[in-house]
Design a protein around this motif. Structure first.
Motif, short mmCIF file in Angstrom:
data_model
loop_
_atom_site.label_atom_id
_atom_site.label_comp_id
_atom_site.label_asym_id
_atom_site.label_seq_id
_atom_site.Cartn_x
_atom_site.Cartn_y
_atom_site.Cartn_z
N ARG A 22 0.87 -1.17 0.00
CA ARG A 22 0.00 0.00 0.00
C ARG A 22 0.91 1.23 0.00
O ARG A 22 1.63 1.49 0.96
N GLY A 49 2.19 5.22 -0.59
CA GLY A 49 1.97 6.65 -0.56
C GLY A 49 3.04 7.32 -1.41
O GLY A 49 4.21 6.93 -1.36
N THR A 99 -1.13 2.84 -5.49
CA THR A 99 -0.95 4.16 -4.89
C THR A 99 -2.24 4.61 -4.21
O THR A 99 -3.27 4.77 -4.86
N ARG A 142 -0.80 8.52 7.51
CA ARG A 142 -1.11 7.56 6.45
C ARG A 142 -0.81 6.12 6.90
O ARG A 142 -1.56 5.20 6.57
N ASP A 176 -4.37 4.42 7.15
CA ASP A 176 -4.55 3.74 5.87
C ASP A 176 -3.67 2.51 5.71
O ASP A 176 -3.61 1.94 4.62
N LEU A 219 -0.63 2.37 5.33
CA LEU A 219 0.43 2.62 4.35
C LEU A 219 1.70 1.92 4.80
O LEU A 219 2.15 2.09 5.93
N VAL A 235 6.47 4.22 1.14
CA VAL A 235 6.41 5.57 0.59
C VAL A 235 7.39 5.64 -0.57
O VAL A 235 8.54 5.21 -0.47
N PRO A 279 7.02 3.18 7.27
CA PRO A 279 6.94 2.62 5.92
C PRO A 279 8.31 2.39 5.30
O PRO A 279 9.28 3.07 5.62
#
Length: 472
Positions: A51, A53, A75, A101, A105, A107, A110, A182
């Protein structure tokens, strides 16, 4: 052997040296390079169910590479950022975005795409997410180079010899284990800094550039794709090649000790970078001494732009300066020209290479004159010999005149001469950030800094010393 007698064998970031003379080296970043590299990495991320970002430099939002990222089904969110003059507030904001994020989410990756300033911002934001004491460490004191601890759980542990140790900061609620961090995939759209693979980042603190060093800032993945650098003007590619060249030459000249493997790697890099710069310069249809000094040319304005293959090679060589043995075990302060050029660039508002070329010639003049604080004449002759032998045009045996000749032929504009008042401001800023008891310019007085700058840059007509800008 008792504790007092044991040699210091603590790990050292940055220069990678121990006090007993041994050294260490590690580069955990996975590099994916070549045409289609970005698409390849995105396919891998999709297959792994990542996932993503996206953080993108506002200057490249309209490029095909960014469109490809934004169009990827992996994305989730994208953030456009203006990284110019990014300070600690912007670093904190980046950390907050990553935290939000990752928490809301899920995430887990990145992707940052942009120039060195954007990549630095993401690296520092991630580091704050991992260790909330970082902003306090970066803002403390006057040192222009700050080594951050490699382990967030031990803020008072010894730091790198390549920079003053940042003072311990109190623990914060969002400590190193507070939340998910991330993975980082860094995609450079410029050439020269090598930020995508290096453990260093620049940040603005109280209006000054400050260099942070921390091994944890090395990303998991770096992507070198010529599609990401497709919009670069030829001169920016050339200046990127020159930046990588001087990054190698500085420590090669500044370190007194010969290292067979490191010297071999460094001299090979020097030769490859010189040959590439000469090829790029040969594409210019306008004589280098007629290039304008007040603006960068666009592709086609001064000859053909660099090809995909040339940009890829330049990016690979630039990254390799951070990932090879060329600079390992060197004097962490061997490249002294950088410290002076940093302030020249900031005060005069010129590019790094426009500032660095004359300053490097001034440093090398001191070396050639026998001033061992700046390097040794023997190593200068060895390093410049590699430049001379690789160059397709005559650059001569004198490294100081030869570097100016090389830069002029490559189309790098000359540095404007400062007035005496402005030169005094630059000298005081250099001494404040890097000298006066700090390791980078240890043993070099303010008067010597002023003299070196005056001889390097010259002086433009102007009023005597006065209240010109902030000096401390």
């Amino acid at each position: 052997m008792n504790a007092a007698a044991r040699p210091d064998t603590r790990p050292r970031a940055g220069g990678g040296r121990y006090t007993d003379g041994s050294w260490q080296w590690s580069c955990p970043t996975r590099v994916v390079a070549g045409p289609g590299a970005l698409e390849h990495v995105l396919d891998e991320e999709l297959a792994a169910g990542r996932r993503i970002g996206l953080v993108v430099d506002i200057g490249v939002t309209g490029t095909p590479a960014v469109a490809e990222l934004r169009g990827s089904p992996a994305t989730l969110h994208s953030l456009a950022v203006d990284p110019r003059q990014a300070g600690l507030a912007e670093v904190d904001a980046m950390a907050a975005w990553l935290r939000e994020r990752a928490t809301s989410d899920q995430l887990d990756t990145v992707v940052a795409i942009g120039g060195g300033s954007l990549l630095d911002l993401v690296k520092l934001g991630w580091l704050v997410l991992a260790d909330a004491t970082v902003p306090a460490r970066l803002s403390a004191g006057r040192a222009g180079v700050v080594a951050l601890p490699s382990q967030p759980s031990a803020p008072s542990s010894p730091s790198s010899p390549s920079a003053p140790s940042a003072p311990s900061a109190p623990s914060a609620p969002n400590g190193p284990e507070a939340g998910p961090k991330p993975r980082r995939i860094l995609v450079p759209t410029t050439i020269g800094t090598g930020s995508e693979i290096s453990p260093v980042a620049c940040v603005e603190v109280r209006g000054r550039h400050r260099l942070a060093l921390c091994a944890r800032m090395r990303a998991e993945v770096a992507v070198l794709d010529p599609a990401a650098t497709g919009g670069l003007p030829r001169l920016m590619v050339v200046e990127g090649v020159l930046e990588a060249l001087l990054r190698v030459l500085g420590p090669l000249v500044g370190g007194p000790a010969a290292r067979t493997v490191g010297d071999t790697a460094g001299l090979a890099l020097v030769a490859d970078l010189v040959r590439l710069g000469d090829r790029l310069a040969a594409q210019s249809s306008v004589p280098s001494d007629r290039l304008p000094s007040d603006r960068l040319p666009s592709d086609g304005a001064h000859g053909r732009g660099a090809t995909d293959g040339q940009r890829l090679l330049a990016a690979e060589l630039s990254a390799y300066t951070h990932a090879s043995w060329a600079l390992t075990g060197r004097d962490p302060f061997g490249g002294k020209a950088w410290y002076l050029a940093n302030e020249v660039s900031s005060v005069l508002g010129v590019s790094k290479m426009v500032a660095t070329v004359p300053v490097a010639t001034g440093v090398w003049a001191r070396v050639a004159a026998g001033d061992s604080r700046f390097g040794t004449a023997e190593r200068l002759a060895m390093a410049w010999g590699a430049v001379r032998d690789a160059s397709t045009d005559e650059v001569g045996d004198d490294a100081t005149a030869g570097l100016r000749r090389l830069a002029r032929r490559w189309g790098v504009p000359p540095c404007p001469a400062p007035t005496p008042a402005v030169l005094d401001v630059i000298a005081r800023r250099v001494t404040n950030a890097f000298g006066a008891g700090l390791p980078p310019l240890a043993g070099i007085t303010h008067a010597e800094v002023s003299d070196l700058l005056r001889r390097s840059l010259g002086e433009a007509p102007g009023p005597g010393p006065g209240p010109v800008g902030a000096a401390s």
